[in-house]
Motif scaffolding. Structure first.
Motif, PDB file in Angstrom:
ATOM      1  N   ILE A  47       9.513  -5.765  17.138  1.00  0.00           N
ATOM      2  CA  ILE A  47      10.207  -5.061  18.343  1.00  0.00           C
ATOM      3  C   ILE A  47      12.014  -5.271  17.473  1.00  0.00           C
ATOM      4  O   ILE A  47      12.551  -4.675  17.188  1.00  0.00           O
ATOM      5  CB  ILE A  47      10.553  -5.238  19.793  1.00  0.00           C
ATOM      6  N   VAL A  48      12.301  -6.667  17.316  1.00  0.00           N
ATOM      7  CA  VAL A  48      13.780  -6.945  16.561  1.00  0.00           C
ATOM      8  C   VAL A  48      14.119  -5.983  14.870  1.00  0.00           C
ATOM      9  O   VAL A  48      15.085  -5.351  14.956  1.00  0.00           O
ATOM     10  CB  VAL A  48      13.425  -8.540  16.546  1.00  0.00           C
ATOM     11  N   VAL A  49      13.107  -6.368  14.140  1.00  0.00           N
ATOM     12  CA  VAL A  49      13.208  -5.317  12.941  1.00  0.00           C
ATOM     13  C   VAL A  49      13.734  -3.904  12.903  1.00  0.00           C
ATOM     14  O   VAL A  49      14.411  -3.603  12.886  1.00  0.00           O
ATOM     15  CB  VAL A  49      12.023  -5.399  11.993  1.00  0.00           C
ATOM     16  N   THR A  50      12.723  -2.959  13.900  1.00  0.00           N
ATOM     17  CA  THR A  50      12.513  -2.191  14.601  1.00  0.00           C
ATOM     18  C   THR A  50      14.478  -1.445  15.083  1.00  0.00           C
ATOM     19  O   THR A  50      14.833  -0.837  15.223  1.00  0.00           O
ATOM     20  CB  THR A  50      11.699  -1.155  14.894  1.00  0.00           C
ATOM     21  N   MET A  51      14.355  -2.315  16.063  1.00  0.00           N
ATOM     22  CA  MET A  51      16.075  -2.698  17.045  1.00  0.00           C
ATOM     23  C   MET A  51      16.707  -2.804  16.106  1.00  0.00           C
ATOM     24  O   MET A  51      17.487  -1.947  15.837  1.00  0.00           O
ATOM     25  CB  MET A  51      15.914  -3.710  18.850  1.00  0.00           C
ATOM     26  N   PHE A  52      16.993  -3.840  14.911  1.00  0.00           N
ATOM     27  CA  PHE A  52      17.339  -3.297  14.498  1.00  0.00           C
ATOM     28  C   PHE A  52      17.643  -1.672  13.369  1.00  0.00           C
ATOM     29  O   PHE A  52      18.714  -1.714  13.012  1.00  0.00           O
ATOM     30  CB  PHE A  52      17.967  -4.825  13.149  1.00  0.00           C
ATOM     31  N   PHE A 112       9.947   8.040  23.496  1.00  0.00           N
ATOM     32  CA  PHE A 112      10.670   8.204  21.965  1.00  0.00           C
ATOM     33  C   PHE A 112      10.507   9.029  21.397  1.00  0.00           C
ATOM     34  O   PHE A 112      10.756   9.240  20.782  1.00  0.00           O
ATOM     35  CB  PHE A 112       9.111   6.932  21.724  1.00  0.00           C
ATOM     36  N   ALA A 113       8.702  10.201  21.844  1.00  0.00           N
ATOM     37  CA  ALA A 113       8.751  11.472  21.084  1.00  0.00           C
ATOM     38  C   ALA A 113       9.554  12.137  21.175  1.00  0.00           C
ATOM     39  O   ALA A 113       9.930  13.110  20.196  1.00  0.00           O
ATOM     40  CB  ALA A 113       7.289  11.622  21.784  1.00  0.00           C
ATOM     41  N   ILE A 114      10.160  12.950  22.469  1.00  0.00           N
ATOM     42  CA  ILE A 114      10.951  13.309  22.880  1.00  0.00           C
ATOM     43  C   ILE A 114      12.821  13.646  21.876  1.00  0.00           C
ATOM     44  O   ILE A 114      13.513  13.331  21.412  1.00  0.00           O
ATOM     45  CB  ILE A 114      11.466  13.666  24.306  1.00  0.00           C
ATOM     46  N   ASN A 115      12.751  11.970  21.780  1.00  0.00           N
ATOM     47  CA  ASN A 115      13.536  10.814  21.313  1.00  0.00           C
ATOM     48  C   ASN A 115      13.974  11.555  20.061  1.00  0.00           C
ATOM     49  O   ASN A 115      15.119  12.043  19.440  1.00  0.00           O
ATOM     50  CB  ASN A 115      13.910   9.697  21.279  1.00  0.00           C
ATOM     51  N   VAL A 170       9.492   6.534  16.800  1.00  0.00           N
ATOM     52  CA  VAL A 170       8.401   6.545  16.897  1.00  0.00           C
ATOM     53  C   VAL A 170       8.415   5.130  16.341  1.00  0.00           C
ATOM     54  O   VAL A 170       7.010   4.706  17.410  1.00  0.00           O
ATOM     55  CB  VAL A 170       7.914   7.678  15.702  1.00  0.00           C
ATOM     56  N   ALA A 171       8.352   4.426  15.660  1.00  0.00           N
ATOM     57  CA  ALA A 171       7.874   3.136  15.393  1.00  0.00           C
ATOM     58  C   ALA A 171       8.615   1.535  16.678  1.00  0.00           C
ATOM     59  O   ALA A 171       7.317   1.084  16.242  1.00  0.00           O
ATOM     60  CB  ALA A 171       8.726   2.535  13.717  1.00  0.00           C
ATOM     61  N   LEU A 172       9.469   2.114  16.592  1.00  0.00           N
ATOM     62  CA  LEU A 172       9.810   1.631  17.803  1.00  0.00           C
ATOM     63  C   LEU A 172       8.834   2.040  19.080  1.00  0.00           C
ATOM     64  O   LEU A 172       8.559   0.318  19.737  1.00  0.00           O
ATOM     65  CB  LEU A 172      10.711   1.166  18.654  1.00  0.00           C
ATOM     66  N   GLY A 173       8.775   3.018  19.591  1.00  0.00           N
ATOM     67  CA  GLY A 173       7.619   3.305  20.413  1.00  0.00           C
ATOM     68  C   GLY A 173       5.808   2.503  20.361  1.00  0.00           C
ATOM     69  O   GLY A 173       5.647   1.654  21.037  1.00  0.00           O
TER      70      GLY A 173
END
Length: 438
Positions: free
Chosen positions: A112-117, A177-180, A101-104
């Motif tokens: 984005i970089v921090v959330t992807m990590f 993102f929500a469904i995931n 959810v945060a990445l979306g």
């Protein structure tokens, strides 16, 4: 004499019978999670089209995800052996949902970089725990079939996710993102409710008051429990060599979900086109893998694995020659056939190599190799794609052929380590578990 037909009860029992209820709960959760896992295959397109990144920048961000996944395998392997398989899997799924959810909602590059990590750490925590669960729940003779069925569930879900994800990407990435996130939560809840803790020694090796025994702690009537650690795993040269071969093969296979969508969109195809082509992979596996998995599982694992890797490598190498949707589909069919051949045997090899109390760590090291491929695949793939698709696909195809040769070289040692004892009952639980407490 009676024959076994495709619709006979005997045929169904040979494919899905003899596995415990808890395994089927894990299988169902895996299916639900994979149906909802729409974001990761489209993340490169999301970063380039929705967030305006270049191919190289997107590849770097995806590599950050790979670094997180790399670290998560070691962490998850330790957690699964120390605190339990179930709590590790559930914690990973809850963390995945929150981070997805945060990445979306993330828009700035640092966010984005921090959330992807963080997502890379969270999303793959379940893998060592789930692999150890299967090894704990299923006797050795049935493990190739069990791992093959898990692989089948993943691809059944993947086929749905690719088609739905391609459409949702056009409607808005927020839905993906929500469904995931919802699917990850559902997986965690199902495991928490229906899968018991299987950590060896929990039910037998307990200290006073019923708490799990610690390393070296005496249990009345039993010798101290010795867990071992990653030093034991890293000292297993055959396991380390097998993981290095796995890394090479993964480097090729993961191009399907990192650079292939970029290559197709660069050729003028839409995300829906990629979703439909990629769904062929899942559909073929759903149709063919259950028919072949048990037969292949009874063959020499190293020969089966090497054959599958070689076919996968050939499929990706031929991608450099295609130009239309039908040709892309044909190459996907080819490397999917190789993937079907390898389904189930890798998990069975790792489970056979691992002492029962170190199954989480052994699975973690194997996952570390996979995550190493996830880290290197976008870095190598995007740079080769910027050079030329005609360079990218032959190079990654050749890498998988090298991996196949490596498996053949390891074959004799793998056969010695994974062969059952001559007097072992194939229906019995892994006898190695009893050795841990002696």
């Amino acid at each position: 004499m009676t024959s076994t037909t495709l619709d006979s009860p005997g045929f169904l029992r040979s494919k899905i019978g003899g596995l415990p209820r808890a395994f089927w709960a894990l299988w169902t959760g895996t299916l639900v999670n994979r149906v909802g896992m729409m974001v990761q295959p489209f993340i490169g397109v999301f970063l380039t089209q929705e967030r305006g990144m270049s191919y190289t920048a997107a590849g770097t961000v995806m590599a950050v995800f790979g670094v997180g996944s790399l670290l998560s395998q070691i962490l998850a392997g330790w957690l699964a052996d120390r605190f339990g398989r179930r709590i590790t899997l559930v914690g990973g799924m809850v963390s995945t949902a929150v981070t997805m959810v945060a990445l979306g909602y993330g828009t700035s590059l640092p966010a984005i970089v921090v959330t992807m990590f963080v997502l890379g750490v969270a999303v793959d925590v379940y893998r060592p725990a789930a692999a150890a669960l299967v090894a704990d729940l299923v006797p050795p003779a049935n493990r190739p079939r069990a791992y093959g069925l898990i692989f089948w569930a993943m691809n059944l879900g993947f086929a749905v996710a690719m088609v739905a994800g391609g459409w949702l990407a056009r409607a808005g990435y927020g839905w993906m993102f929500a469904i995931n996130a919802a699917a990850a939560l559902a997986f965690g809840l199902l495991v928490w409710r229906a899968v018991p803790e299987t950590l060896p020694g929990r039910e037998r090796g307990t200290a006073a008051g019923g708490s799990p025994a610690r390393d070296g702690e005496a249990v009345p009537g039993r010798a101290p429990v010795r867990r071992g650690g990653f030093a034991v795993v890293l000292g297993d040269r055959l396991m380390v060599a097998f993981c290095l071969v796995t890394l090479l093969s993964t480097l090729t296979y993961l191009q399907a979900f990192t650079t292939l969508p970029l290559a197709m969109t660069a050729d003028g195809f839409s995300t829906t086109d990629y979703g439909m082509v990629a769904a062929v992979n899942g559909v073929l596996i759903v149709l063919l893998q259950p028919l072949t998995g048990d037969w292949l599982g009874r063959r020499d694992h190293s020969a089966v694995l090497a054959t599958g890797m070689a076919v996968i490598g050939a499929g990706f190498a031929l991608t450099g020659l295609v130009s239309d949707l039908a040709d892309y589909t044909a190459t996907v069919v080819l490397w999917t056939l190789g993937e079907i051949v390898t389904a189930g045997v890798t998990g069975a090899i790792v489970a056979a190599l691992a002492p029962p109390r170190l199954r989480g760590r052994y699975s973690g090291l194997y996952g570390f190799a996979w995550s190493g491929g996830a880290l290197l695949a976008p870095l190598l793939g995007t740079r080769l794609l910027e050079t030329s698709p005609g360079v990218l696909w032959p190079v990654v195809g050749a890498v998988d052929l090298v991996a196949a040769a490596g498996v053949l070289a390891l074959g004799p040692a793998l056969r010695r380590r994974t062969a059952p004892a001559p007097d072992a009952d194939p229906r019995a639980a892994d006898a190695g578990e009893a050795m841990v407490n002696t």
